[in-house]
Design a protein around this motif. Structure first.
Motif, mmCIF file in Angstrom:
data_model
loop_
_atom_site.group_PDB
_atom_site.id
_atom_site.type_symbol
_atom_site.label_atom_id
_atom_site.label_comp_id
_atom_site.label_asym_id
_atom_site.label_seq_id
_atom_site.Cartn_x
_atom_site.Cartn_y
_atom_site.Cartn_z
ATOM 1 N N VAL A 35 0.851 -1.187 0.000
ATOM 2 C CA VAL A 35 0.000 0.000 0.000
ATOM 3 C C VAL A 35 0.889 1.239 0.000
ATOM 4 O O VAL A 35 2.036 1.199 0.459
ATOM 5 N N ILE A 36 0.368 2.332 -0.539
ATOM 6 C CA ILE A 36 1.013 3.638 -0.398
ATOM 7 C C ILE A 36 0.172 4.447 0.579
ATOM 8 O O ILE A 36 -1.051 4.544 0.433
ATOM 9 N N LEU A 78 -1.217 1.157 -8.770
ATOM 10 C CA LEU A 78 -1.918 1.965 -7.789
ATOM 11 C C LEU A 78 -3.424 1.978 -8.014
ATOM 12 O O LEU A 78 -4.199 2.247 -7.092
ATOM 13 N N ARG A 79 -3.852 1.645 -9.243
ATOM 14 C CA ARG A 79 -5.281 1.701 -9.556
ATOM 15 C C ARG A 79 -5.887 0.311 -9.747
ATOM 16 O O ARG A 79 -6.891 0.151 -10.437
ATOM 17 N N GLY A 80 -5.274 -0.686 -9.093
ATOM 18 C CA GLY A 80 -5.836 -2.029 -9.135
ATOM 19 C C GLY A 80 -7.022 -2.157 -8.198
ATOM 20 O O GLY A 80 -7.504 -1.191 -7.604
ATOM 21 N N GLU A 81 -7.499 -3.385 -8.033
ATOM 22 C CA GLU A 81 -8.648 -3.631 -7.169
ATOM 23 C C GLU A 81 -8.266 -3.483 -5.699
ATOM 24 O O GLU A 81 -7.129 -3.721 -5.303
ATOM 25 N N ARG A 109 -8.806 7.041 -6.310
ATOM 26 C CA ARG A 109 -9.735 6.391 -5.385
ATOM 27 C C ARG A 109 -9.088 6.057 -4.029
ATOM 28 O O ARG A 109 -9.044 4.922 -3.612
ATOM 29 N N PRO A 110 -8.584 7.070 -3.337
ATOM 30 C CA PRO A 110 -7.909 6.808 -2.057
ATOM 31 C C PRO A 110 -8.881 6.401 -0.958
ATOM 32 O O PRO A 110 -10.059 6.752 -0.984
#
Length: 391
Positions: free
Chosen positions: A243-244, A314-317, A337-338
């Protein structure tokens, strides 16, 4: 009563630019039932006092310790611009600049401690300090809560470090972050018992000196990693393998890319110099491994380093990006989508939970009660959570 029942309380105080956030941790209570305060930060309190002196056109005497600048430092500069005198002892003057020659160049008169008595009563006296245990103690006591039986106190502040003359304080700060990560790849590497604070961290050193009335053991920690670490106790975040997490603070925005082996990358910038589009680009570059130090430093940030170049989508599920911090609204509506972390139901005290983890790391006898309470509250049980390695 057993020692574990009477002396395991920990006071955590996270001191930022806007607020100082306080949690009294007691392992006998559910974490959500911890008593807490969100109060004006010391720099904002002192700023208000200086502004009043400016309105009254009175001289200003500054004593005490080095502390966080920002609002209070700007108020001093405004006082000088109004043509009003400012006198300061050397240690307090370093709140404005580590180089006292630069402070003098602003118009501040540096005086010795032995000269203070002759100025008292002739000027508005302001004492600089980040941490005032006695004031917090009195506040809790008004509500029937004693702080005489604490096992530990933890205080978080942001510390640029004392850069040598001619060295950028931004580069110096980031070199320090890099060194700590390479030495001990975990977020609690930024926490120190009072006797182990590196000499270069002058603000943390000053916090330790300001805690003379504290009868418990003291831990100090950089507030930015503390906030990121605290966000990891969000129930939706604690089980994630990669995770970031970014803390969007009032002054600084810091992001860590966390993975199974610990910290995989980091950047730090000034919040006031970035907008949502710029922050999204920085986060995407941190994720895909393309972010480099020169780009961030060249845009007046502190810097960036990627330790693991393996790309991360970063934009995966699922939750891939976690945001915390008082200016987290910068990422509202982001295409990335944070997830907006609220550990134990309260974003404002995320840093306090990071401080508690720092105490657990510094003092092994407190590790089990603290981490058991935090893990159970985060839904990760008593076992090892996937992100225990970064701890």
């Amino acid at each position: 009563m057993a020692q574990s029942e009477t002396a395991m309380k920990v006071l955590a105080v996270d001191i930022g630019t806007g607020t100082q956030d306080v949690v009294l941790f007691d392992p006998r209570l559910d974490v959500e039932n911890s008593f807490k305060l969100v109060l004006p930060s010391p720099t904002m309190i002192i700023r208000k006092r200086i502004q009043q002196a400016t309105r009254e056109r009175r001289p200003l005497l500054i004593t005490g310790l080095l502390m966080g600048g920002g609002p209070c430092a700007w108020a001093v500069e405004d006082h000088l611009k109004a043509g009003l005198p400012v006198l300061a002892t050397p240690e307090a003057a370093r709140t404005l600049n580590d180089d006292l020659n630069e402070v003098s160049a602003l118009g501040v008169k540096i005086i010795g401690d032995e000269e203070v008595a002759g100025v008292i009563g002739k000027a508005v006296h302001v004492e600089m300090r980040d941490f005032n245990f006695e004031v917090i103690h009195r506040a809790f006591k008004e509500f029937g809560l004693e702080l005489d039986d604490l096992a530990a106190v933890a205080v978080g502040v942001f510390d640029h470090g004392a850069a040598p003359p001619g060295i950028s304080d931004r580069q110096f700060r980031f070199d320090y972050l890099d060194h700590r990560i390479r030495t001990e790849n975990r977020l609690t590497a930024f926490a120190y018992p009072a006797e182990g604070i590196p000499p270069i961290l002058t603000r943390l050193q000053a916090v330790a000196r300001s805690a003379g009335e504290v009868q418990a053991r003291l831990v100090v920690m950089d507030t930015a990693p503390a906030a990121v670490l605290g966000a990891m106790f969000d129930a939706q975040v604690s089980g994630l393998e990669r995770v970031i997490i970014t803390n969007v603070g009032n002054f600084h925005t810091l992001a860590f890319r966390m993975g199974p082996g610990g910290i995989e990358g980091v950047f730090e910038h000034h919040t006031g110099l970035i907008d949502q589009k710029r922050l999204e680009a920085l986060l995407e570059a941190l994720a895909d491994g393309s972010l480099n130090h020169a780009d961030v430093f060249g845009s007046m940030g502190h810097g960036a380093l990627v330790y693991d170049p393996q790309p991360f989508d970063l934009r995966g599920e699922g939750i891939r990006l976690v945001v915390t911090g008082p200016r987290r609204a910068l990422m509202r509506g982001s295409r990335l989508r944070p997830w907006f972390a609220a550990p134990f139901g309260d974003m404002m005290i995320a840093g306090c939970f990071g401080l508690l983890a720092g105490v657990a790391d510094c003092f092994p006898d407190l590790r089990e009660p603290i981490l058991t309470a935090l893990h159970e509250g985060a839904g990760s049980g008593k076992g090892v959570a996937p992100w225990d390695v970064p701890l």
